[in-house]
Design a protein around this motif. Structure first.
Motif: not given
Length: 536
Positions: A298-302
């Motif tokens: 994923s290019e965006t993480v939490c």
């Protein structure tokens, strides 16, 4: 006229409870209109009826010694301590309405006060605890620090004498004027001094008085099994899940591992990349970011602390620069990340206090924005728009009941006002956030909602939940599959929390007083299975 407003703070110092000062205000309003004399008589009759039914103030014929003692514990030292104060205050005020209960509010604080929790690493703090039992007036503050400061001030001898003298003077003047009216029956609370105990002494006190503890301490020892084990070892009844379930649910990684066997029940878990805070701060940031997005695909993480609840420390990271900003805040032990510090718009992010030992990174789950129109339609309603491009919506669901028999309440979708993460204010503070309870059928079909609640019950059973808890998850609008975010074993209990909305959405509705009484009653019949397991 919020629960802890200045009106109620000041009234409580001179003998008026919330209900009594409001009744006095209403009675004065009626005096303007002589024709309302008969209504005043009706008010007296209603008040007497409420007292008989246990819905008003305590009946004079029911002595304190005859009532079940309830200790409502709140506070602590986590970033959720102020929400805990709001929760505990709300529980205390609701349970005070029952004639057969003697409800005592109690504040949990570090033994050396609140100075130690700021800007320190968790390993540097001596976590010994004390508990203050509070008189009515000292509960009505906005922060735990204010309550604690009020306790210290109240027991200072010179201040105590001065306060007592001023209170007697004001109460004398009020009594002289109010005694002219037949409806005034005197003041209904006494402003006593607070009392301090060590946590161990307080648990012994609870045991000796055969009290039930209503646990409203969010995070820390209130939610990680520590307090639960202390109470179980002394056979003191308490609300919420036992020590084993609490210890599992406080850790997001352990929770996820415990639920891996529920795939066939429609329960999924989110992939995780776990880093120790010490290691991630010593590793080149480019290495951390590259490894992370490769592992999580994923290019965006939490990012979130491994052992903290609600929205504490939760942020969406879209780039290596965002990660750098977040880690700088962790390194500096900042109490909060200011709004819009990251590349995507967001509100203030409260950071864990003290700093978390472990950080968890997950793929960021995309959900469609749900928009409530700011303008009312011609019929006074407001419209809702949702594009439905993504499969998942975020929900929170309360569960309540006995061990193995947990009932799922109707889920709620909470609409975010800004950014991608719900703020503490949106979750627990009145006047902020919009809750859709239950989710509109235009978003989740009846069949998907049914499957969702079935999955929630499976989660509760697998984790050994009892009493009540709250499960945060993403739900597939097409199938009702549940993608677990976290489980809170001591959920928010403020007047604005979704648990209250969900209880009211039951058929028939469960009103707040009934809801908290049900939780209390469940504590008295809780299963003792967890007392057989010891902690290292």
């Amino acid at each position: 006229m919020e629960q802890t407003s200045f009106l109620f703070q000041q009234a409580s110092k001179v003998g008026f409870s919330h209900s009594h000062i409001l009744r006095t205000i209403l009675q004065h309003a009626c005096l303007r209109f002589p024709s309302l004399a008969s209504c005043i008589d009706g008010w007296h009759a209603l008040s007497r009826k409420l007292e008989v039914n246990g819905c008003g103030k305590f009946s004079s014929n029911n002595k304190k010694s005859d009532r079940q003692k309830v200790l409502v514990l709140f506070g602590g030292a986590t970033s959720e301590r102020h929400v805990s104060l709001m929760s505990g205050t709300n529980v205390w005020l609701n349970l005070k309405g029952f004639d057969d209960l003697d409800v005592i509010p109690c504040l949990l604080v570090p033994a050396d006060g609140y100075g130690s929790v700021q800007n320190q690493n968790i390993d540097d703090i001596d976590w010994s605890w004390e508990v203050w039992t509070l008189p009515y007036s000292l509960v009505l503050r906005h922060t735990t620090e204010e309550v604690y400061a009020a306790c210290i001030e109240a027991i200072e001898p010179d201040q105590a004498v001065k306060t007592s003298r001023l209170r007697d003077k004001v109460m004398g003047e009020l009594r002289e004027n109010l005694n002219r009216h037949t409806w005034f029956e005197g003041f209904d609370i006494v402003d006593e001094l607070p009392a301090k105990y060590s946590l161990e002494q307080w648990v012994k006190l609870a045991k000796g008085s055969k009290a039930t503890v209503f646990n409203a301490v969010h995070g820390g020892i209130g939610e990680d099994g520590t307090l639960q084990l202390m109470l179980e070892l002394e056979n003191v009844p308490y609300t919420g899940p036992g020590p084993v379930a609490s210890r599992t649910c406080i850790d997001k990684v352990v929770t996820s591992q415990a639920l891996k066997n529920l795939v066939e029940s429609g329960v999924l878990t989110i992939p995780k990349d776990v880093w120790s805070t010490e290691k991630i701060l010593e590793t080149p940031i480019s290495t951390v970011w590259d490894d992370m997005i490769t592992l999580l695909r994923s290019e965006t993480v939490c990012v979130k602390p491994a052992r903290d609840g609600c929205s504490t420390g939760v942020a969406r990271l879209c780039s290596i620069e965002d990660l750098q900003v977040y880690l700088n805040a962790v390194r500096s032990c900042l109490p909060r990340l200011q709004a819009n510090s990251l590349s995507r718009a967001h509100g203030v992010i409260e950071m864990p206090i003290p700093a978390s030992k472990l950080l968890v990174f997950e793929p960021f789950i995309e959900t469609d924005e749900i928009v409530i129109s700011s303008r009312s339609l011609s019929d006074g309603s407001r419209s809702l728009s949702w594009s439905g491009e993504n499969e998942w919506v975020e929900v929170t669901v309360g569960v309540i009941g006995k061990h193995g028999e947990m009932h799922s309440l109707n889920p709620s979708i909470t609409v975010k006002e800004s950014g991608d993460i719900l703020s503490l204010e949106e979750k627990f503070q009145g006047g902020t956030g919009i809750n859709l309870t239950p989710p509109p059928p235009t978003i989740i079909s009846a069949e998907a909602l049914k499957n969702c609640k079935k999955g929630i019950k499976a989660i509760a059973a697998s984790l050994g939940l009892e009493g009540f808890s709250r499960i945060d998850a993403f739900v597939s609008v097409e199938t009702g599959e549940v993608l677990v975010i976290e489980v809170n074993t001591v959920p928010g209990m403020t007047p604005s929390t979704v648990l209250i909305h969900q209880a009211l959405a039951e058929e028939p509705p469960i009103y707040p007083q009934q809801f908290f009484r049900k939780i209390l009653d469940l504590a008295l019949v809780r299963t003792k299975y967890s007392s057989q397991i010891s902690f290292r």
